[in-house]
Design a protein around this motif. Sequence first.
Motif, PDB file in Angstrom:
ATOM      1  N   ASP A  65       0.844  -1.196   0.000  1.00  0.00           N
ATOM      2  CA  ASP A  65       0.000   0.000   0.000  1.00  0.00           C
ATOM      3  C   ASP A  65       0.880   1.246   0.000  1.00  0.00           C
ATOM      4  OD1 ASP A  65       0.838   0.402   2.630  1.00  0.00           O
ATOM      5  OD2 ASP A  65      -1.130   0.070   3.524  1.00  0.00           O
ATOM      6  N   SER A  66       0.268   2.404   0.137  1.00  0.00           N
ATOM      7  CA  SER A  66       1.018   3.666   0.058  1.00  0.00           C
ATOM      8  C   SER A  66       2.044   3.808   1.176  1.00  0.00           C
ATOM      9  CB  SER A  66       0.057   4.856   0.051  1.00  0.00           C
ATOM     10  OG  SER A  66      -0.737   4.858   1.215  1.00  0.00           O
ATOM     11  N   ASN A  94       0.545  -5.572  -7.998  1.00  0.00           N
ATOM     12  CA  ASN A  94       0.031  -4.399  -7.286  1.00  0.00           C
ATOM     13  C   ASN A  94       1.078  -3.297  -7.174  1.00  0.00           C
ATOM     14  OD1 ASN A  94       0.412  -3.500  -4.171  1.00  0.00           O
ATOM     15  ND2 ASN A  94      -1.708  -3.137  -4.792  1.00  0.00           N
ATOM     16  N   ARG A  98       0.945   0.562  -8.651  1.00  0.00           N
ATOM     17  CA  ARG A  98       1.016   1.716  -7.744  1.00  0.00           C
ATOM     18  C   ARG A  98       2.186   2.643  -8.094  1.00  0.00           C
ATOM     19  NH1 ARG A  98      -1.907   2.130  -3.113  1.00  0.00           N
ATOM     20  NH2 ARG A  98      -3.306   0.422  -2.675  1.00  0.00           N
TER      21      ARG A  98
END
Length: 121
Positions: A65-66, A94, A98
């Motif tokens: 994730d971020s 993923n 991103r």
Amino acid sequence: MLVGNEPEPSFTATSGLHGATLVVRASGELDHYHTPVLRAEMDRAWNALQSQTLILDLSALTFCDSSGIGELLQARHQGQARGVRFILTGIQGNLVRRLNLAGLAQVFEVFPSVAEALEAA
């Protein structure tokens, strides 16, 4: 070792030497809850580093994730501050999406595999 009904850890980070080059391997889901695990392993790696190259192998990463991307940027910054070549390997799925969406794909030095990064190092 896990005992009883404890869940499998969803993220691990380990380091090992390949010749003189230190390789950190990240595995599983790198999210807000697990960034401290990567940060701690990267701190150990920076302190143990005896070459001018550090490779972070992400081939076993299943999610990022971020906050995970923030950790990768922090590691890149550490490399720049120390005059160390920081290489990512094995990015996929993923994480590729991103990095591309955030315009960060060209910010990192990336190789498909640890073997290719070691050849270039």
